[in-house]
Design a protein around this motif. Structure first.
Motif, mmCIF file in Angstrom:
data_model
loop_
_atom_site.group_PDB
_atom_site.id
_atom_site.type_symbol
_atom_site.label_atom_id
_atom_site.label_comp_id
_atom_site.label_asym_id
_atom_site.label_seq_id
_atom_site.Cartn_x
_atom_site.Cartn_y
_atom_site.Cartn_z
ATOM 1 N N ALA A 90 0.845 -1.196 0.000
ATOM 2 C CA ALA A 90 0.000 0.000 0.000
ATOM 3 C C ALA A 90 0.875 1.239 0.000
ATOM 4 C CB ALA A 90 -0.894 -0.001 1.230
ATOM 5 N N THR A 91 0.256 2.354 -0.341
ATOM 6 C CA THR A 91 0.972 3.622 -0.237
ATOM 7 C C THR A 91 0.765 4.211 1.152
ATOM 8 O OG1 THR A 91 -0.926 4.742 -1.237
ATOM 9 C CG2 THR A 91 0.903 4.144 -2.701
ATOM 10 N N VAL A 92 -0.491 4.349 1.573
ATOM 11 C CA VAL A 92 -0.771 4.912 2.894
ATOM 12 C C VAL A 92 -1.673 4.025 3.753
ATOM 13 C CG1 VAL A 92 -0.455 7.297 2.151
ATOM 14 C CG2 VAL A 92 -2.734 6.279 2.079
ATOM 15 N N MET A 93 -2.340 3.055 3.158
ATOM 16 C CA MET A 93 -3.312 2.267 3.907
ATOM 17 C C MET A 93 -2.682 1.480 5.063
ATOM 18 S SD MET A 93 -6.443 2.765 3.332
ATOM 19 C CE MET A 93 -6.983 1.417 4.378
ATOM 20 N N HIS A 94 -1.449 1.050 4.925
ATOM 21 C CA HIS A 94 -0.837 0.312 6.029
ATOM 22 C C HIS A 94 -0.697 1.213 7.261
ATOM 23 C CE1 HIS A 94 2.466 2.145 3.794
ATOM 24 N NE2 HIS A 94 3.173 2.085 4.895
ATOM 25 N N GLN A 95 -0.410 2.486 7.051
ATOM 26 C CA GLN A 95 -0.298 3.421 8.174
ATOM 27 C C GLN A 95 -1.671 3.735 8.757
ATOM 28 O OE1 GLN A 95 2.346 4.349 9.729
ATOM 29 N NE2 GLN A 95 3.743 3.356 8.320
ATOM 30 N N ILE A 96 -2.661 3.906 7.889
ATOM 31 C CA ILE A 96 -4.013 4.210 8.354
ATOM 32 C C ILE A 96 -4.568 3.034 9.154
ATOM 33 C CG2 ILE A 96 -6.391 4.629 7.584
ATOM 34 C CD1 ILE A 96 -5.111 6.196 5.196
ATOM 35 N N ALA A 97 -4.425 1.825 8.623
ATOM 36 C CA ALA A 97 -4.986 0.634 9.270
ATOM 37 C C ALA A 97 -4.385 0.406 10.651
ATOM 38 C CB ALA A 97 -4.782 -0.587 8.384
ATOM 39 N N LYS A 98 -3.121 0.745 10.837
ATOM 40 C CA LYS A 98 -2.478 0.559 12.137
ATOM 41 C C LYS A 98 -3.114 1.423 13.220
ATOM 42 C CE LYS A 98 1.984 -0.853 10.339
ATOM 43 N NZ LYS A 98 3.376 -0.476 10.124
ATOM 44 N N GLY A 99 -3.830 2.459 12.822
ATOM 45 C CA GLY A 99 -4.471 3.348 13.782
ATOM 46 C C GLY A 99 -5.790 2.827 14.325
ATOM 47 N N TYR A 100 -6.269 1.702 13.815
ATOM 48 C CA TYR A 100 -7.558 1.156 14.239
ATOM 49 C C TYR A 100 -7.376 -0.147 15.009
ATOM 50 C CZ TYR A 100 -9.805 4.492 11.093
ATOM 51 O OH TYR A 100 -10.219 5.638 10.473
ATOM 52 N N SER A 101 -8.195 -0.327 16.031
ATOM 53 C CA SER A 101 -8.210 -1.602 16.762
ATOM 54 C C SER A 101 -8.980 -2.621 15.914
ATOM 55 C CB SER A 101 -8.902 -1.432 18.113
ATOM 56 O OG SER A 101 -10.293 -1.214 17.924
ATOM 57 N N ASP A 102 -8.876 -3.885 16.277
ATOM 58 C CA ASP A 102 -9.612 -4.924 15.565
ATOM 59 C C ASP A 102 -11.119 -4.691 15.657
ATOM 60 O OD1 ASP A 102 -7.169 -6.048 14.927
ATOM 61 O OD2 ASP A 102 -7.313 -7.655 16.408
ATOM 62 N N ASP A 103 -11.596 -4.240 16.818
ATOM 63 C CA ASP A 103 -13.027 -3.956 16.981
ATOM 64 C C ASP A 103 -13.461 -2.794 16.096
ATOM 65 O OD1 ASP A 103 -13.340 -6.000 18.832
ATOM 66 O OD2 ASP A 103 -13.140 -4.675 20.569
ATOM 67 N N GLN A 104 -12.626 -1.765 15.984
ATOM 68 C CA GLN A 104 -12.960 -0.632 15.120
ATOM 69 C C GLN A 104 -12.991 -1.061 13.658
ATOM 70 O OE1 GLN A 104 -9.804 1.906 16.576
ATOM 71 N NE2 GLN A 104 -11.280 3.290 17.529
ATOM 72 N N ILE A 105 -12.044 -1.887 13.248
ATOM 73 C CA ILE A 105 -12.029 -2.390 11.870
ATOM 74 C C ILE A 105 -13.308 -3.180 11.597
ATOM 75 C CG2 ILE A 105 -10.915 -4.049 10.312
ATOM 76 C CD1 ILE A 105 -8.211 -3.042 11.457
ATOM 77 N N ALA A 106 -13.716 -4.018 12.541
ATOM 78 C CA ALA A 106 -14.945 -4.794 12.370
ATOM 79 C C ALA A 106 -16.159 -3.878 12.230
ATOM 80 C CB ALA A 106 -15.132 -5.754 13.541
ATOM 81 N N ALA A 107 -16.230 -2.838 13.036
ATOM 82 C CA ALA A 107 -17.372 -1.916 12.984
ATOM 83 C C ALA A 107 -17.388 -1.122 11.679
ATOM 84 C CB ALA A 107 -17.333 -0.970 14.181
ATOM 85 N N ILE A 108 -16.233 -0.621 11.269
ATOM 86 C CA ILE A 108 -16.146 0.169 10.033
ATOM 87 C C ILE A 108 -16.493 -0.689 8.821
ATOM 88 C CG2 ILE A 108 -14.544 1.367 8.481
ATOM 89 C CD1 ILE A 108 -13.060 2.277 11.080
ATOM 90 N N THR A 109 -15.943 -1.874 8.761
ATOM 91 C CA THR A 109 -16.198 -2.732 7.597
ATOM 92 C C THR A 109 -17.645 -3.206 7.575
ATOM 93 O OG1 THR A 109 -15.297 -4.671 8.754
ATOM 94 C CG2 THR A 109 -13.785 -3.430 7.329
ATOM 95 N N ALA A 110 -18.248 -3.413 8.736
ATOM 96 C CA ALA A 110 -19.675 -3.765 8.789
ATOM 97 C C ALA A 110 -20.517 -2.606 8.283
ATOM 98 C CB ALA A 110 -20.080 -4.143 10.211
ATOM 99 N N TRP A 111 -20.131 -1.374 8.618
ATOM 100 C CA TRP A 111 -20.883 -0.203 8.165
ATOM 101 C C TRP A 111 -20.825 -0.113 6.638
ATOM 102 C CZ3 TRP A 111 -20.473 4.316 5.444
ATOM 103 C CH2 TRP A 111 -21.530 5.208 5.571
ATOM 104 N N PHE A 112 -19.626 -0.234 6.063
ATOM 105 C CA PHE A 112 -19.523 -0.158 4.602
ATOM 106 C C PHE A 112 -20.251 -1.303 3.918
ATOM 107 C CE2 PHE A 112 -15.886 2.803 5.217
ATOM 108 C CZ PHE A 112 -16.393 3.841 4.440
ATOM 109 N N ALA A 113 -20.213 -2.486 4.503
ATOM 110 C CA ALA A 113 -20.922 -3.630 3.914
ATOM 111 C C ALA A 113 -22.432 -3.386 3.881
ATOM 112 C CB ALA A 113 -20.599 -4.910 4.687
#
Length: 116
Positions: A90-113
């Motif tokens: 990635a260009t920037v996504m690896h840095q962005i993703a590191k800023g989120y907890s696993d629970d936050q990633i689950a919530a964000i991806t559920a929202w987009f889905a």
């Protein structure tokens, strides 16, 4: 020139901003149901993604950045976890993703889905 009372101006600006940003209803089982705090947090966190991935995760036509809206939650979560672990280039996504907890990633991806 029409002069609006201050609260009316702020309300109009807030409504305009929501319309321009492609605001979506908060994630809930029933769209008529009131949004929960967790759903509002997920929507707020997902809003950070829209600066690159488009309003409500709908990337503009011809964009090299993929849309997120309506994609399977498991697919989005796996990609975010790969960015976070550094196993997906990635260009920037690896840095962005590191800023989120696993629970936050689950919530964000559920929202987009859930965005249709």
């Amino acid at each position: 020139m029409t002069i609006f009372p201050r609260p009316a101006v702020l309300l109009r600006l807030a409504l305009l901003a929501a319309a321009l940003c492609g605001a979506q209803p908060a994630l809930s089982a029933d769209s008529a149901a009131p949004a929960t705090d967790a759903a509002l947090r997920a929507r707020s966190q997902a809003a950070a993604c829209t600066s690159c991935h488009g309003p409500a995760g709908r990337a503009p036509a011809g964009s090299t950045i993929p849309p997120l809206a309506g994609r399977p939650q498991a697919e989005l979560a796996a990609q975010m976890q790969a960015f976070k672990a550094g196993t997906r280039p990635a260009t920037v996504m690896h840095q962005i993703a590191k800023g989120y907890s696993d629970d936050q990633i689950a919530a964000i991806t559920a929202w987009f889905a859930a965005v249709r």
